[in-house]
Design a protein around this motif. Sequence first.
Motif, PDB file in Angstrom:
ATOM      1  N   LEU A  32      14.764  85.641   1.680  1.00  0.00           N
ATOM      2  CA  LEU A  32      14.829  84.770   0.221  1.00  0.00           C
ATOM      3  C   LEU A  32      13.564  85.162  -0.368  1.00  0.00           C
ATOM      4  O   LEU A  32      13.636  85.432  -1.535  1.00  0.00           O
ATOM      5  CB  LEU A  32      15.037  83.321   0.559  1.00  0.00           C
ATOM      6  CG  LEU A  32      16.499  82.809   0.744  1.00  0.00           C
ATOM      7  CD1 LEU A  32      16.302  81.347   0.681  1.00  0.00           C
ATOM      8  CD2 LEU A  32      17.478  83.516  -0.259  1.00  0.00           C
ATOM      9  N   VAL A  33      12.231  85.244   0.336  1.00  0.00           N
ATOM     10  CA  VAL A  33      11.359  85.748  -0.124  1.00  0.00           C
ATOM     11  C   VAL A  33      11.257  87.085  -0.718  1.00  0.00           C
ATOM     12  O   VAL A  33      11.005  87.487  -1.958  1.00  0.00           O
ATOM     13  CB  VAL A  33      10.015  85.336   0.735  1.00  0.00           C
ATOM     14  CG1 VAL A  33       8.746  85.864   0.093  1.00  0.00           C
ATOM     15  CG2 VAL A  33       9.792  83.907   0.745  1.00  0.00           C
TER      16      VAL A  33
ATOM     17  N   VAL B 187      16.367  80.960  10.966  1.00  0.00           N
ATOM     18  CA  VAL B 187      15.684  80.327   9.936  1.00  0.00           C
ATOM     19  C   VAL B 187      14.644  81.024   9.239  1.00  0.00           C
ATOM     20  O   VAL B 187      14.544  81.249   8.117  1.00  0.00           O
ATOM     21  CB  VAL B 187      15.045  78.987  10.255  1.00  0.00           C
ATOM     22  CG1 VAL B 187      14.343  78.328   9.229  1.00  0.00           C
ATOM     23  CG2 VAL B 187      15.918  78.159  11.022  1.00  0.00           C
TER      24      VAL B 187
ATOM     25  N   GLN C 139      26.187  71.657  14.675  1.00  0.00           N
ATOM     26  CA  GLN C 139      25.715  72.698  13.934  1.00  0.00           C
ATOM     27  C   GLN C 139      26.178  72.339  12.436  1.00  0.00           C
ATOM     28  O   GLN C 139      25.358  72.656  11.372  1.00  0.00           O
ATOM     29  CB  GLN C 139      26.738  73.747  14.202  1.00  0.00           C
ATOM     30  CG  GLN C 139      26.354  74.821  15.316  1.00  0.00           C
ATOM     31  CD  GLN C 139      27.147  75.741  15.612  1.00  0.00           C
ATOM     32  OE1 GLN C 139      28.278  75.582  15.610  1.00  0.00           O
ATOM     33  NE2 GLN C 139      26.595  77.057  15.820  1.00  0.00           N
TER      34      GLN C 139
ATOM     35  N   MET D 261      19.676  72.826   5.592  1.00  0.00           N
ATOM     36  CA  MET D 261      19.725  74.204   5.193  1.00  0.00           C
ATOM     37  C   MET D 261      19.833  74.382   3.660  1.00  0.00           C
ATOM     38  O   MET D 261      18.957  74.995   3.306  1.00  0.00           O
ATOM     39  CB  MET D 261      20.426  74.987   6.053  1.00  0.00           C
ATOM     40  CG  MET D 261      19.889  75.826   7.316  1.00  0.00           C
ATOM     41  SD  MET D 261      18.239  76.223   7.633  1.00  0.00           S
ATOM     42  CE  MET D 261      17.766  77.173   6.483  1.00  0.00           C
TER      43      MET D 261
ATOM     44  N   PHE E  47      14.089  76.064  -2.639  1.00  0.00           N
ATOM     45  CA  PHE E  47      13.390  77.241  -2.483  1.00  0.00           C
ATOM     46  C   PHE E  47      13.469  77.856  -3.846  1.00  0.00           C
ATOM     47  O   PHE E  47      12.561  78.305  -4.549  1.00  0.00           O
ATOM     48  CB  PHE E  47      13.778  78.194  -1.608  1.00  0.00           C
ATOM     49  CG  PHE E  47      13.280  79.464  -1.578  1.00  0.00           C
ATOM     50  CD1 PHE E  47      13.935  80.480  -2.185  1.00  0.00           C
ATOM     51  CD2 PHE E  47      12.003  79.583  -0.882  1.00  0.00           C
ATOM     52  CE1 PHE E  47      13.119  81.703  -2.301  1.00  0.00           C
ATOM     53  CE2 PHE E  47      11.217  80.981  -0.827  1.00  0.00           C
ATOM     54  CZ  PHE E  47      12.028  82.026  -1.571  1.00  0.00           C
TER      55      PHE E  47
ATOM     56  N   ASN F 296      23.801  72.020   8.737  1.00  0.00           N
ATOM     57  CA  ASN F 296      24.078  72.530   7.474  1.00  0.00           C
ATOM     58  C   ASN F 296      23.177  72.003   6.283  1.00  0.00           C
ATOM     59  O   ASN F 296      22.672  72.722   5.445  1.00  0.00           O
ATOM     60  CB  ASN F 296      25.556  72.824   7.341  1.00  0.00           C
ATOM     61  CG  ASN F 296      25.956  73.818   8.059  1.00  0.00           C
ATOM     62  OD1 ASN F 296      25.340  74.789   8.459  1.00  0.00           O
ATOM     63  ND2 ASN F 296      27.403  73.929   8.467  1.00  0.00           N
TER      64      ASN F 296
ATOM     65  N   TYR G 166      16.197  84.234   7.586  1.00  0.00           N
ATOM     66  CA  TYR G 166      16.872  83.869   6.186  1.00  0.00           C
ATOM     67  C   TYR G 166      15.818  83.393   5.266  1.00  0.00           C
ATOM     68  O   TYR G 166      15.904  84.128   4.176  1.00  0.00           O
ATOM     69  CB  TYR G 166      17.621  82.487   6.522  1.00  0.00           C
ATOM     70  CG  TYR G 166      18.237  81.907   5.352  1.00  0.00           C
ATOM     71  CD1 TYR G 166      17.915  80.484   5.161  1.00  0.00           C
ATOM     72  CD2 TYR G 166      19.132  82.613   4.315  1.00  0.00           C
ATOM     73  CE1 TYR G 166      18.337  79.943   3.913  1.00  0.00           C
ATOM     74  CE2 TYR G 166      19.412  81.984   3.191  1.00  0.00           C
ATOM     75  CZ  TYR G 166      19.364  80.809   3.076  1.00  0.00           C
ATOM     76  OH  TYR G 166      19.921  80.160   1.743  1.00  0.00           O
ATOM     77  N   LEU G 167      14.821  82.787   5.794  1.00  0.00           N
ATOM     78  CA  LEU G 167      13.816  82.422   4.406  1.00  0.00           C
ATOM     79  C   LEU G 167      12.805  83.511   4.192  1.00  0.00           C
ATOM     80  O   LEU G 167      12.797  83.577   2.773  1.00  0.00           O
ATOM     81  CB  LEU G 167      12.760  81.081   4.976  1.00  0.00           C
ATOM     82  CG  LEU G 167      13.493  79.932   5.046  1.00  0.00           C
ATOM     83  CD1 LEU G 167      12.500  78.801   5.655  1.00  0.00           C
ATOM     84  CD2 LEU G 167      13.959  79.348   3.699  1.00  0.00           C
TER      85      LEU G 167
ATOM     86  N   SER H 258      28.234  77.334  10.826  1.00  0.00           N
ATOM     87  CA  SER H 258      26.797  77.107  10.448  1.00  0.00           C
ATOM     88  C   SER H 258      26.653  77.910   9.137  1.00  0.00           C
ATOM     89  O   SER H 258      26.620  79.094   9.094  1.00  0.00           O
ATOM     90  CB  SER H 258      25.953  77.763  11.620  1.00  0.00           C
ATOM     91  OG  SER H 258      24.763  77.991  11.242  1.00  0.00           O
ATOM     92  N   PHE H 259      26.090  77.188   8.136  1.00  0.00           N
ATOM     93  CA  PHE H 259      25.723  77.790   7.055  1.00  0.00           C
ATOM     94  C   PHE H 259      24.444  78.861   7.212  1.00  0.00           C
ATOM     95  O   PHE H 259      24.520  79.850   6.596  1.00  0.00           O
ATOM     96  CB  PHE H 259      25.023  76.573   5.937  1.00  0.00           C
ATOM     97  CG  PHE H 259      24.516  77.086   4.761  1.00  0.00           C
ATOM     98  CD1 PHE H 259      22.912  77.445   4.562  1.00  0.00           C
ATOM     99  CD2 PHE H 259      25.160  77.751   3.862  1.00  0.00           C
ATOM    100  CE1 PHE H 259      22.426  77.735   3.490  1.00  0.00           C
ATOM    101  CE2 PHE H 259      24.649  78.320   2.647  1.00  0.00           C
ATOM    102  CZ  PHE H 259      23.391  78.293   2.579  1.00  0.00           C
ATOM    103  N   LEU H 260      23.613  78.601   7.997  1.00  0.00           N
ATOM    104  CA  LEU H 260      22.521  79.458   8.407  1.00  0.00           C
ATOM    105  C   LEU H 260      23.011  80.812   8.739  1.00  0.00           C
ATOM    106  O   LEU H 260      22.623  81.709   8.430  1.00  0.00           O
ATOM    107  CB  LEU H 260      21.647  78.799   9.440  1.00  0.00           C
ATOM    108  CG  LEU H 260      20.430  79.701   9.762  1.00  0.00           C
ATOM    109  CD1 LEU H 260      19.344  79.715   8.750  1.00  0.00           C
ATOM    110  CD2 LEU H 260      19.551  79.072  10.941  1.00  0.00           C
ATOM    111  N   LYS H 261      23.937  80.711   9.580  1.00  0.00           N
ATOM    112  CA  LYS H 261      24.396  82.097  10.221  1.00  0.00           C
ATOM    113  C   LYS H 261      24.940  82.774   9.085  1.00  0.00           C
ATOM    114  O   LYS H 261      25.058  84.071   9.016  1.00  0.00           O
ATOM    115  CB  LYS H 261      25.533  82.017  11.368  1.00  0.00           C
ATOM    116  CG  LYS H 261      24.730  81.532  12.547  1.00  0.00           C
ATOM    117  CD  LYS H 261      25.440  81.010  13.884  1.00  0.00           C
ATOM    118  CE  LYS H 261      26.132  82.474  14.576  1.00  0.00           C
ATOM    119  NZ  LYS H 261      27.005  81.820  15.608  1.00  0.00           N
TER     120      LYS H 261
END
Lengths: 450, 313
Positions: free
Chosen positions: A37-38, A30, B4, B11, B18, B8, A33-34, A135-138
């Motif tokens: 983005l920054v 996380v 998972q 996220m 953001f 999502n 990822y964030l 997983s969206f995050l991955k």
Amino acid sequence: MVFSSLQFIYIFLPVFFMVYFLTPAKDRNVILYLGSLVFYTVGVIECPWYLLLLLSSVLVDFAAGLAMGKGKKRRTFFLIAGVGYHLVFLIFFKYMNQFIPENNWLLPAGISFYSFQGISYLADVYRKKCKPEPSFLKVATYISMFPQLIAGPIVTYDEVADHLDKRRHSKRRFLKGMEFFIGGLALKVLLANPMGSLFTELGTIGYESVSTPLAWMGILAFTFQIYFDFFGYSLMAIGLGYCMGFKLPKNFNHPYMSKTMTEFWRRWHITLGRWFREYVYIPMGGNRKGGFRTLINLAVVWFLTGIWHGSSVNFLMWAGFILIFILLEKLFLRKIMEKFSLLGHLYMFLLIPLSWVFFAITDFSSILVFMGRLFPFDGNFGVYPGDYLEYLGSYWYLFIPAFFLATPLPYKLYGKCPVALKVVGMLVLLGGATYCMFRGMNDPFLYFRF
Amino acid sequence: MKKQTGNNIPMILLSLLFVLDVFLVSGYFYPDAEGNFWVKMLAFPNRYEVQEEYGELADENMEEVLPSESEENPETTGDIIGIIEAEAEEEQKDNDQEKVITIEDVQALAGSMEISYANSLFIGDSRMVGIKKFSGLEEGTFYADTGMSIYNVYRGEKVEGYPRKIKLEDLLADADFDRIYVMMGINELGYHFDVTKSHYDEFINFLREREPDAEIYLQANLHVTAKSSARDSVHNNEGLDKMNEMLAEYVDGEHIFYMDINPMFDDENGALDSEYTGDGVHVKGKYHAAWLEWITEETAFIEAWLALNGAKE
């Protein structure tokens, strides 16, 4: 943000790493990822739409990937939709400037790289090389992680999939990563940047007024500049990745030691060549459909490689130049050059800088003028006598390490150094690079000095 | 699997939030002049994007400061011609029997003058360096370097004939110069105009005090190409023209003069003609000989006029 800037190294990195390493391991994606983005936002703050474009690309990849899951129908449709989404924006931004010359829009940072990563993910899911990631995050981290977001290496999903799940963080890895980072930074700031001004000055003087020795010196300087700039940047990316436990792929393998053009393109920008091979050349049949088809396939790959680098005609000429020699090598040259390695090295020593002429100069008539200076068949050797001596006097101290660092030797020597020496060396390089960056930044409007 | 996918939605929402924040934030920074500067420092130089916003702001500021009509300034030999004609008229009116100086007189004398640069000093930025390197000039002293501006002109430069870097004041103390050519202005464009002007006032006084007998020839700053000008919100032809108008105001007709090379290299729109440049900013090496010739002619004309005027008195 640029890696070789004070704000990145002394503001972003310390803050990011602090937050990253204070976070428990399972949540570090996380933060990455964030943080990415920054990082990206600061780079595109004047045009936040480009951030939206990046995010939408990631969403499209994520959604299309899931839609192509095992046993689902219309997989081809989703593949085409996803790839099409990337290509539409890529082509639009890259080539719009050709057709609307008054438009001064800047290319969305990294679009050539993150689009290609997205396409590689979709293609790999389609041909079942990897499973669609739920997983969206991955997926988001894979595409947007800041070490490779802006300028590569172009990573395939399977290279980081395991590490996204679980990776090792250790002090040793962090220090080794910083070693790569500082090394790359030094190559870029201490070698590539100063080297770059030689060729630029030739443009200021006007190519027609440059003597033949100086013209060769100039293109040689550009040859070194472009290598150490890109190689340095890739090292920085790999180093940052390693700090966080990722093993990003190597992008350069001492390309100037090659004996043939074919070999050169397996050692230069390795991940790009790999991408075109995996996703264009091999699906088109590679070299398995007979000589004529191989020729076509190679031509297509090189055409695309040319326009990927830029939208103006000179990039097509550049690609064409390389293609001609690759074909000649396939026919007969390769065996000769590989057998007589000295000949091969000389052949490359001539050809590589020549190929960069088409890359360095965008205007066709200027290319002709410059070629005329390199090969003065008109007998005119130069306008300002001794100009090359003056430049040699200013640049010799850069050429010597440049030649040296183009070989594997210094890197091997470095590997054998005792740790204390390495630490001192790294600190010296970091200090030197910081000083250079600082001096460049003295003037708030540093981007131009007239 | 469910866990998972359960993660999502948050996220994705977080990401969208953001992006929304970024839009708000960057919109907020725009109108604020101070904030803009800070954002610019942090950001990769997207000058191209910035041009549209800043261009308007800059134009607004410039309207206040630019005079609506350019004042009568004896800015070039052209205007010295104006002075000559005006004086001639006056003479006629007074019905004086003394000889009146005409343009032809000046030109005749100028044609016969030999201009030597042996005791001339050239101060300036990279364009002046170009003259040093490419014009073929073999005499004269050059105190010039890329990046020079009135903000750093006193610091010291490597000058031929001196072992180490020498400061400007030491150079002026060490040698006597009959002419001082100055070309600086483009590197100052990023700074506040009024601050630059006051620094220039100081600089002119600095030169006049230390070399009271020398003639100071202020050179107009060379234009950039239309393309380069359009891309840069700071270093563009509007800014250069403004700087040049400021320089022209220093002319006093006795010791301080102004020369504008731009008509020679401009295209029909008042920008540097792309034929003469390789990088949009500097004139190509091979044109510097002509540039030097032009400087020589202008110098001869002004000196001829001064000579005739002095003889008259």
